[in-house]
Design a protein around this motif. Sequence first.
Motif, short mmCIF file in Angstrom:
data_model
loop_
_atom_site.label_atom_id
_atom_site.label_comp_id
_atom_site.label_asym_id
_atom_site.label_seq_id
_atom_site.Cartn_x
_atom_site.Cartn_y
_atom_site.Cartn_z
N MET A 162 -29.80 -30.09 -5.97
CA MET A 162 -29.48 -28.83 -5.86
C MET A 162 -27.72 -28.54 -5.74
SD MET A 162 -30.78 -26.37 -2.33
CE MET A 162 -31.51 -25.14 -2.91
N PRO A 163 -27.33 -27.55 -6.56
CA PRO A 163 -25.98 -27.38 -6.80
C PRO A 163 -25.69 -26.72 -5.43
CG PRO A 163 -27.25 -26.01 -8.07
CD PRO A 163 -28.17 -26.76 -7.59
N GLY A 164 -24.28 -26.47 -5.08
CA GLY A 164 -24.02 -25.78 -3.81
C GLY A 164 -24.19 -26.40 -2.57
N LYS A 165 -24.64 -27.49 -2.42
CA LYS A 165 -25.17 -28.25 -1.16
C LYS A 165 -24.19 -28.28 -0.23
CE LYS A 165 -27.91 -32.05 0.83
NZ LYS A 165 -28.17 -33.39 0.67
N GLY A 166 -24.45 -27.89 0.67
CA GLY A 166 -22.92 -27.93 1.79
C GLY A 166 -23.27 -26.90 2.84
N ASP A 167 -22.16 -26.74 3.38
CA ASP A 167 -22.20 -25.52 4.54
C ASP A 167 -21.52 -23.96 4.12
OD1 ASP A 167 -19.92 -26.36 4.69
OD2 ASP A 167 -19.80 -27.06 6.76
N HIS A 168 -21.19 -24.04 2.88
CA HIS A 168 -20.63 -22.75 2.30
C HIS A 168 -21.70 -22.15 1.42
CE1 HIS A 168 -16.92 -24.33 4.12
NE2 HIS A 168 -16.43 -23.34 4.19
N GLU A 169 -21.58 -20.74 1.28
CA GLU A 169 -22.63 -20.10 0.53
C GLU A 169 -21.75 -19.08 0.09
OE1 GLU A 169 -26.53 -18.44 1.84
OE2 GLU A 169 -26.65 -20.54 1.78
N LYS A 170 -21.75 -18.56 -1.01
CA LYS A 170 -21.13 -17.38 -1.69
C LYS A 170 -22.46 -16.31 -1.82
CE LYS A 170 -17.59 -19.52 -4.65
NZ LYS A 170 -17.26 -20.06 -5.83
N TRP A 171 -22.13 -15.10 -1.32
CA TRP A 171 -22.99 -14.10 -1.59
C TRP A 171 -22.17 -12.86 -2.41
CZ3 TRP A 171 -25.21 -12.68 4.19
CH2 TRP A 171 -26.12 -14.10 4.46
N TYR A 172 -23.02 -12.67 -3.37
CA TYR A 172 -22.50 -11.68 -4.09
C TYR A 172 -22.96 -10.14 -3.95
CZ TYR A 172 -20.66 -15.36 -6.87
OH TYR A 172 -19.83 -16.60 -7.12
N CYS A 173 -22.08 -9.20 -4.05
CA CYS A 173 -22.50 -7.90 -3.97
C CYS A 173 -23.20 -7.36 -5.15
CB CYS A 173 -21.17 -7.10 -3.61
SG CYS A 173 -21.37 -5.37 -3.32
N PRO A 174 -24.24 -6.53 -4.93
CA PRO A 174 -25.14 -6.05 -6.17
C PRO A 174 -24.21 -5.56 -7.40
CG PRO A 174 -25.84 -5.21 -3.91
CD PRO A 174 -24.68 -5.79 -3.73
N CYS A 175 -23.10 -4.84 -6.97
CA CYS A 175 -22.17 -4.37 -8.06
C CYS A 175 -21.41 -5.27 -8.69
CB CYS A 175 -21.16 -3.47 -7.15
SG CYS A 175 -19.78 -4.36 -6.42
N GLY A 176 -21.22 -6.66 -8.30
CA GLY A 176 -20.88 -7.52 -9.05
C GLY A 176 -19.18 -7.92 -8.61
N ARG A 177 -18.61 -7.01 -7.97
CA ARG A 177 -17.08 -7.13 -7.89
C ARG A 177 -16.87 -7.46 -6.45
NH1 ARG A 177 -14.67 -1.59 -9.56
NH2 ARG A 177 -16.05 -0.57 -7.96
N HIS A 178 -17.67 -7.54 -5.79
CA HIS A 178 -17.46 -8.15 -4.19
C HIS A 178 -18.06 -9.26 -3.87
CE1 HIS A 178 -17.03 -3.64 -3.67
NE2 HIS A 178 -15.90 -4.11 -3.52
N MET A 179 -17.49 -10.18 -3.02
CA MET A 179 -17.84 -11.60 -2.85
C MET A 179 -17.76 -12.12 -1.64
SD MET A 179 -17.55 -15.04 -3.25
CE MET A 179 -16.05 -15.53 -4.44
N ALA A 180 -18.38 -12.81 -0.96
CA ALA A 180 -18.00 -13.34 0.09
C ALA A 180 -18.55 -14.73 0.47
CB ALA A 180 -18.64 -12.38 1.43
#
Length: 48
Positions: A1-19
């Motif tokens: 599973m890619p991205g395994k670890g304790d960080h996660e990227k969350w994307y805004c529905p607009c596609g321009r914001h990311m956290a």
Amino acid sequence: MPGKGDHEKWYCPCGRHMAVITRTREISPGVVADTKKKLACLPEGWMQ
Ligand SMILES: [Zn+2]
């Protein structure tokens, strides 16, 4: 599973914001507030 670890990227529905959040046992209210600020386009109550 890619991205395994304790960080996660969350994307805004607009596609321009990311956290990037750090996964812990419980996500702290401060992180939730910061993520809401970054993903400004998400509606209220998205984190259910
Ligand atoms: Zn957005």
